[in-house]
Scaffold this motif. Sequence first.
Motif, mmCIF file in Angstrom:
data_model
loop_
_atom_site.group_PDB
_atom_site.id
_atom_site.type_symbol
_atom_site.label_atom_id
_atom_site.label_comp_id
_atom_site.label_asym_id
_atom_site.label_seq_id
_atom_site.Cartn_x
_atom_site.Cartn_y
_atom_site.Cartn_z
ATOM 1 N N ALA A 367 0.797 -1.222 -0.497
ATOM 2 C CA ALA A 367 -0.277 0.243 0.119
ATOM 3 C C ALA A 367 0.798 1.429 0.426
ATOM 4 O O ALA A 367 2.169 1.638 0.652
ATOM 5 C CB ALA A 367 -0.729 0.044 1.410
ATOM 6 N N VAL A 368 1.120 2.190 -0.804
ATOM 7 C CA VAL A 368 0.937 3.056 -1.065
ATOM 8 C C VAL A 368 0.172 4.658 -0.815
ATOM 9 O O VAL A 368 -1.009 4.695 -1.140
ATOM 10 C CB VAL A 368 2.031 3.170 -2.186
ATOM 11 C CG1 VAL A 368 2.550 4.554 -2.272
ATOM 12 C CG2 VAL A 368 2.548 2.331 -3.011
ATOM 13 N N GLU A 369 0.898 5.675 0.413
ATOM 14 C CA GLU A 369 -0.091 6.867 0.330
ATOM 15 C C GLU A 369 -0.500 7.804 -0.553
ATOM 16 O O GLU A 369 0.877 8.132 -0.742
ATOM 17 C CB GLU A 369 0.667 7.442 1.901
ATOM 18 C CG GLU A 369 -0.776 8.274 2.276
ATOM 19 C CD GLU A 369 -0.227 8.720 3.720
ATOM 20 O OE1 GLU A 369 -1.107 9.227 4.260
ATOM 21 O OE2 GLU A 369 0.657 8.585 4.645
ATOM 22 N N GLY A 370 -0.940 7.646 -0.930
ATOM 23 C CA GLY A 370 -1.257 9.200 -2.543
ATOM 24 C C GLY A 370 -2.314 8.420 -3.850
ATOM 25 O O GLY A 370 -2.084 6.804 -3.445
ATOM 26 N N PRO A 371 -2.195 9.001 -4.695
ATOM 27 C CA PRO A 371 -2.734 8.080 -5.555
ATOM 28 C C PRO A 371 -2.211 7.766 -6.694
ATOM 29 O O PRO A 371 -0.492 7.499 -6.835
ATOM 30 C CB PRO A 371 -3.430 10.002 -6.679
ATOM 31 C CG PRO A 371 -2.437 10.226 -5.813
ATOM 32 C CD PRO A 371 -2.024 10.432 -4.475
ATOM 33 N N PRO A 372 -2.816 6.640 -7.811
ATOM 34 C CA PRO A 372 -1.364 5.923 -8.978
ATOM 35 C C PRO A 372 -0.565 6.809 -9.715
ATOM 36 O O PRO A 372 0.861 6.213 -9.800
ATOM 37 C CB PRO A 372 -2.539 5.208 -10.102
ATOM 38 C CG PRO A 372 -3.873 5.576 -8.614
ATOM 39 C CD PRO A 372 -4.227 6.345 -7.751
ATOM 40 N N ASP A 373 -1.077 8.104 -10.248
ATOM 41 C CA ASP A 373 -0.273 8.775 -10.463
ATOM 42 C C ASP A 373 0.885 9.200 -10.413
ATOM 43 O O ASP A 373 1.807 9.224 -11.045
ATOM 44 C CB ASP A 373 -0.894 9.427 -11.862
ATOM 45 C CG ASP A 373 -1.689 11.177 -10.384
ATOM 46 O OD1 ASP A 373 -2.155 10.637 -9.219
ATOM 47 O OD2 ASP A 373 -2.494 12.305 -11.084
ATOM 48 N N ARG A 374 0.974 9.334 -8.543
ATOM 49 C CA ARG A 374 2.135 9.953 -8.215
ATOM 50 C C ARG A 374 3.425 8.259 -7.830
ATOM 51 O O ARG A 374 4.227 8.489 -6.793
ATOM 52 C CB ARG A 374 2.111 10.321 -6.607
ATOM 53 C CG ARG A 374 1.618 11.842 -7.401
ATOM 54 C CD ARG A 374 1.725 12.788 -6.138
ATOM 55 N NE ARG A 374 1.962 12.272 -5.641
ATOM 56 C CZ ARG A 374 2.894 12.547 -4.265
ATOM 57 N NH1 ARG A 374 2.340 12.842 -3.242
ATOM 58 N NH2 ARG A 374 4.137 12.980 -3.307
ATOM 59 N N LEU A 375 2.373 7.316 -7.942
ATOM 60 C CA LEU A 375 3.579 6.315 -7.228
ATOM 61 C C LEU A 375 4.655 6.192 -7.986
ATOM 62 O O LEU A 375 5.647 6.011 -7.088
ATOM 63 C CB LEU A 375 2.921 4.896 -8.400
ATOM 64 C CG LEU A 375 1.504 4.156 -7.609
ATOM 65 C CD1 LEU A 375 0.989 3.144 -8.766
ATOM 66 C CD2 LEU A 375 2.372 3.587 -6.226
ATOM 67 N N PRO A 376 5.776 6.250 -9.035
ATOM 68 C CA PRO A 376 6.486 6.270 -9.085
ATOM 69 C C PRO A 376 8.121 7.213 -8.298
ATOM 70 O O PRO A 376 8.737 6.433 -8.209
ATOM 71 C CB PRO A 376 7.074 6.967 -10.637
ATOM 72 C CG PRO A 376 5.364 6.278 -11.625
ATOM 73 C CD PRO A 376 4.869 6.599 -10.448
ATOM 74 N N GLU A 377 7.262 8.246 -7.582
ATOM 75 C CA GLU A 377 8.148 8.690 -6.851
ATOM 76 C C GLU A 377 7.621 8.973 -5.177
ATOM 77 O O GLU A 377 8.146 9.345 -4.665
ATOM 78 C CB GLU A 377 7.621 10.398 -7.688
ATOM 79 C CG GLU A 377 6.290 11.072 -7.108
ATOM 80 C CD GLU A 377 5.308 12.169 -7.678
ATOM 81 O OE1 GLU A 377 5.555 12.806 -6.666
ATOM 82 O OE2 GLU A 377 5.630 12.261 -9.361
ATOM 83 N N ILE A 378 6.310 7.827 -4.776
ATOM 84 C CA ILE A 378 6.323 8.059 -3.628
ATOM 85 C C ILE A 378 6.660 6.131 -2.924
ATOM 86 O O ILE A 378 6.002 6.271 -1.723
ATOM 87 C CB ILE A 378 5.266 8.466 -3.161
ATOM 88 C CG1 ILE A 378 3.625 7.630 -4.054
ATOM 89 C CG2 ILE A 378 5.350 9.849 -3.341
ATOM 90 C CD1 ILE A 378 2.608 8.251 -3.153
ATOM 91 N N LEU A 379 7.348 6.095 -4.295
ATOM 92 C CA LEU A 379 6.864 4.367 -3.626
ATOM 93 C C LEU A 379 7.896 3.961 -1.929
ATOM 94 O O LEU A 379 7.377 2.532 -1.139
ATOM 95 C CB LEU A 379 7.819 3.125 -4.602
ATOM 96 C CG LEU A 379 7.044 3.021 -4.901
ATOM 97 C CD1 LEU A 379 8.280 2.111 -6.432
ATOM 98 C CD2 LEU A 379 5.886 1.959 -5.317
ATOM 99 N N SER A 380 9.053 4.907 -1.809
ATOM 100 C CA SER A 380 9.128 4.454 -0.247
ATOM 101 C C SER A 380 8.346 5.048 0.595
ATOM 102 O O SER A 380 9.039 4.790 1.725
ATOM 103 C CB SER A 380 10.271 5.640 -0.114
ATOM 104 O OG SER A 380 9.863 7.197 -0.074
#
Length: 397
Positions: A367-380
């Motif tokens: 689970a990543v906090e944020g929308p799908p289009d931000r996934l590449p930058e917020i995987l941490s």
Amino acid sequence: MRIHVGRLIDGTGAAASADQVITVENGVIRDIRDAREAETFADPARRCLDWSRYTVLPGLVDAHCHLFMSGTADPEVRHRQLAADFEEIRQAIAGHLARAAAHGVVAVRDGGDYGGHALRYKTEEAPAIPAGMTVRAAGRAFRAQGRYGRLIGRPPLPGQSLAEAIREMTAPVDHVKIVNSGLNSLVHFGRQTAPQFTLKELRAAVAAAHARGLKVMVHCNGETPVAIAVEAGCDSVEHGFFMGEENLRRMADMGTVWVPTAVTMKAYARMLPQDAPEAATAMRNFRHQLAQIRLGRDLGVRIAVGTDAGSLGVHHGQAVGEELGILTAAGFSIEGALACAIRVGGDLLDLPGNREIRVGNPARFIAVEGPPDRLPEILSTSRRFDGSLDPQERFLR
């Protein structure tokens, strides 16, 4: 238990679904439905986890990395890692796996190192590998005598063919890595090197590996080295810079997986002195690879996400997000790019076929906090859920 998620990406390439409720029982996904519909059968006594701010997706695969190396620019650290013994390098490997796991990576495919350290770590340090992480290792790669690849492998013994070397291997490798070209030039844009092995040699080598149940990953750049690797029946082309449209069409026809590792050239362009011609050449190499990825996508080439983590400026875990961003820049939807890092990468590593988030599959996802289009930058920001574990251990970092 029930989990209310803001966005759900199942890993197949299908568009994300908004506002879903996942029901988990005994470690298995028993139901997935729209949250508005889920309200009609809600049981107040059952715990519902609120992940409405999160995007949930299957764990990711880095299909090409080098666990013995760090992406650091510190010349002292890099020099030491290129000659360190296992006792020293094991700490680096542990750190690299931890960083990969922290970015939502659940499986890595190591492309080899001079001492077979990653393979030894996997074999001897299994308890230290992060929970839920799968490591596939090649041990030491094969290269031709006197050619590129000393840092990741060795040539066959004198008088021994490549196929014989593969047949006589005793190391418990997960796959075979073969080097069939040199590196990309950072001085002369588009310069191609001669292949290290002939088609006859490589075809026999691939047959020898397949006879042992081992897939073959081939490092190759340039039209001729790639053409030989593809015609020899390799399972994946690694890098593939400057391979050209004809090779891409042939790969699409044969189902050969391509692992572009485009992030490497982008990292070189970023890390090298900006006034150096090498930085400009690296950026040209990157842009050419980006165009090839776009063409490969249009032609139907199966593309897997691999980073070559350990290269200069390419950091374990973090680079997966960067490579996903590159795929979206080449025309993939974020869901399509993620499928490259889930379905295609998982198939390449022979991971179990029940990795997607669907009813009846094991309840394992990130689970990543944020929308799908931000996934590449917020995987941490990712956190992992494993429904098969004790309730106190299900949520992993």
